[in-house]
Write an enzyme that holds these catalytic residues in place. Structure first.
Site, PDB file in Angstrom:
ATOM      1  N   ARG A   7       0.839  -1.210   0.000  1.00  0.00           N
ATOM      2  CA  ARG A   7       0.000   0.000   0.000  1.00  0.00           C
ATOM      3  C   ARG A   7       0.870   1.254   0.000  1.00  0.00           C
ATOM      4  NH1 ARG A   7      -5.124  -1.477   0.147  1.00  0.00           N
ATOM      5  NH2 ARG A   7      -5.582  -3.440   1.222  1.00  0.00           N
ATOM      6  N   ASP A   8       0.454   2.234  -0.803  1.00  0.00           N
ATOM      7  CA  ASP A   8       1.160   3.517  -0.818  1.00  0.00           C
ATOM      8  C   ASP A   8       0.975   4.192   0.545  1.00  0.00           C
ATOM      9  OD1 ASP A   8       2.141   5.600  -3.324  1.00  0.00           O
ATOM     10  OD2 ASP A   8       1.660   6.484  -1.367  1.00  0.00           O
ATOM     11  N   ILE A   9       2.064   4.767   1.054  1.00  0.00           N
ATOM     12  CA  ILE A   9       2.045   5.378   2.386  1.00  0.00           C
ATOM     13  C   ILE A   9       1.200   6.653   2.412  1.00  0.00           C
ATOM     14  CG2 ILE A   9       4.075   6.892   2.182  1.00  0.00           C
ATOM     15  CD1 ILE A   9       5.043   5.699   4.867  1.00  0.00           C
ATOM     16  N   VAL A  43      10.282   8.627  -6.506  1.00  0.00           N
ATOM     17  CA  VAL A  43      11.131   7.537  -5.990  1.00  0.00           C
ATOM     18  C   VAL A  43      11.825   6.865  -7.180  1.00  0.00           C
ATOM     19  CG1 VAL A  43      11.187   5.338  -4.758  1.00  0.00           C
ATOM     20  CG2 VAL A  43       9.672   7.170  -3.970  1.00  0.00           C
ATOM     21  N   HIS A  68       8.184   1.682 -10.470  1.00  0.00           N
ATOM     22  CA  HIS A  68       6.974   1.251  -9.770  1.00  0.00           C
ATOM     23  C   HIS A  68       5.741   1.581 -10.589  1.00  0.00           C
ATOM     24  CE1 HIS A  68       8.069   5.318  -8.393  1.00  0.00           C
ATOM     25  NE2 HIS A  68       6.758   5.561  -8.358  1.00  0.00           N
ATOM     26  N   MET A  69       4.719   0.771 -10.400  1.00  0.00           N
ATOM     27  CA  MET A  69       3.414   0.959 -11.035  1.00  0.00           C
ATOM     28  C   MET A  69       2.412   1.289  -9.941  1.00  0.00           C
ATOM     29  SD  MET A  69       1.392  -2.006 -13.167  1.00  0.00           S
ATOM     30  CE  MET A  69       2.315  -1.876 -14.687  1.00  0.00           C
ATOM     31  N   HIS A  70       1.677   2.391 -10.113  1.00  0.00           N
ATOM     32  CA  HIS A  70       0.604   2.736  -9.174  1.00  0.00           C
ATOM     33  C   HIS A  70      -0.683   2.035  -9.620  1.00  0.00           C
ATOM     34  CE1 HIS A  70       2.576   6.399  -7.345  1.00  0.00           C
ATOM     35  NE2 HIS A  70       3.250   6.364  -8.476  1.00  0.00           N
TER      36      HIS A  70
HETATM   37  P1  AMP Z   1       6.176   8.527  -7.732  1.00  0.00           P
HETATM   38  O1  AMP Z   1       5.768   9.952  -7.499  1.00  0.00           O
HETATM   39  O2  AMP Z   1       5.548   7.918  -8.959  1.00  0.00           O
HETATM   40  O3  AMP Z   1       7.669   8.335  -7.686  1.00  0.00           O
HETATM   41  O4  AMP Z   1       5.539   7.709  -6.540  1.00  0.00           O
HETATM   42  C1  AMP Z   1       6.212   7.387  -5.366  1.00  0.00           C
HETATM   43  C2  AMP Z   1       5.165   6.908  -4.388  1.00  0.00           C
HETATM   44  O5  AMP Z   1       5.830   6.215  -3.346  1.00  0.00           O
HETATM   45  C3  AMP Z   1       4.366   8.041  -3.742  1.00  0.00           C
HETATM   46  O6  AMP Z   1       2.988   7.854  -4.017  1.00  0.00           O
HETATM   47  C4  AMP Z   1       4.689   7.890  -2.252  1.00  0.00           C
HETATM   48  O7  AMP Z   1       3.578   8.158  -1.422  1.00  0.00           O
HETATM   49  C5  AMP Z   1       5.108   6.430  -2.170  1.00  0.00           C
HETATM   50  N1  AMP Z   1       5.997   6.102  -1.050  1.00  0.00           N
HETATM   51  C6  AMP Z   1       7.134   6.734  -0.678  1.00  0.00           C
HETATM   52  N2  AMP Z   1       7.692   6.130   0.381  1.00  0.00           N
HETATM   53  C7  AMP Z   1       6.893   5.073   0.688  1.00  0.00           C
HETATM   54  C8  AMP Z   1       6.923   4.056   1.687  1.00  0.00           C
HETATM   55  N3  AMP Z   1       7.898   3.982   2.606  1.00  0.00           N
HETATM   56  N4  AMP Z   1       5.936   3.133   1.715  1.00  0.00           N
HETATM   57  C9  AMP Z   1       4.934   3.184   0.797  1.00  0.00           C
HETATM   58  N5  AMP Z   1       4.860   4.112  -0.181  1.00  0.00           N
HETATM   59  C10 AMP Z   1       5.808   5.051  -0.241  1.00  0.00           C
END
Ligand code: AMP
Ligand code: ZN
Length: 113
Positions: A28-30, A95, A99-101
């Site tokens: 799950r996204d934080i 990040v 990653h795929m949302h």
């Molecule tokens: P992006 O903007 O596509 O690089 O998405 C990075 C995502 O990672 C964001 O939606 C953040 O909320 C999520 N994120 C960052 N750190 C964590 C974590 N420790 N656990 C879960 N999600 C995270």
């Protein structure tokens, strides 16, 4: 190894993990932007989609398949959902680990960007 997602893979940072196999982990996204907001990532550190080699393209299909299965588990397969991969700074990637949302659980904005 200061990559936050590599640390999640290594279990050094906790996450709400919903799925994992040898290649992929989903959690799950934080900071959820929708009622369902999951991240599906390769365990191997690949900095972005732009860094994916030709030999690794099947990974994207695998991630989409897992996203579809998780959408079913979340009960949003029929109502609808969106998969997003941001690549690079202007693509909005924060990040630097591919990653795929998976977003859903409400009507999403019609805007793509
Ligand atoms: P992006 O903007 O596509 O690089 O998405 C990075 C995502 O990672 C964001 O939606 C953040 O909320 C999520 N994120 C960052 N750190 C964590 C974590 N420790 N656990 C879960 N999600 C995270
Ligand atoms: Zn990483």
């Amino acid at each position: 190894m200061d990559c936050v997602f590599c640390q999640i893979v290594a279990g050094k940072i906790p996450s709400k993990t919903l799925y994992q196999d040898e290649e992929v982990i989903a959690f799950r996204d934080i900071n959820p932007m929708a009622p369902t907001h999951l991240l599906i990532i390769p365990k191997r550190h690949i900095p972005s989609l732009a860094h994916l080699s030709d030999a690794e393209t099947s990974l994207i299909g695998l991630m989409a398949k897992i996203a579809n299965e998780l959408a079913r588990e979340e009960g949003i397969s029929e109502s609808g959902y969106r998969l997003v991969i941001s690549s690079g700074e202007e693509g909005g990637q924060v990040v630097p680990h591919l990653h795929m949302h998976l977003l859903g659980g409400r009507r999403l904005s019609g805007k793509l960007c």
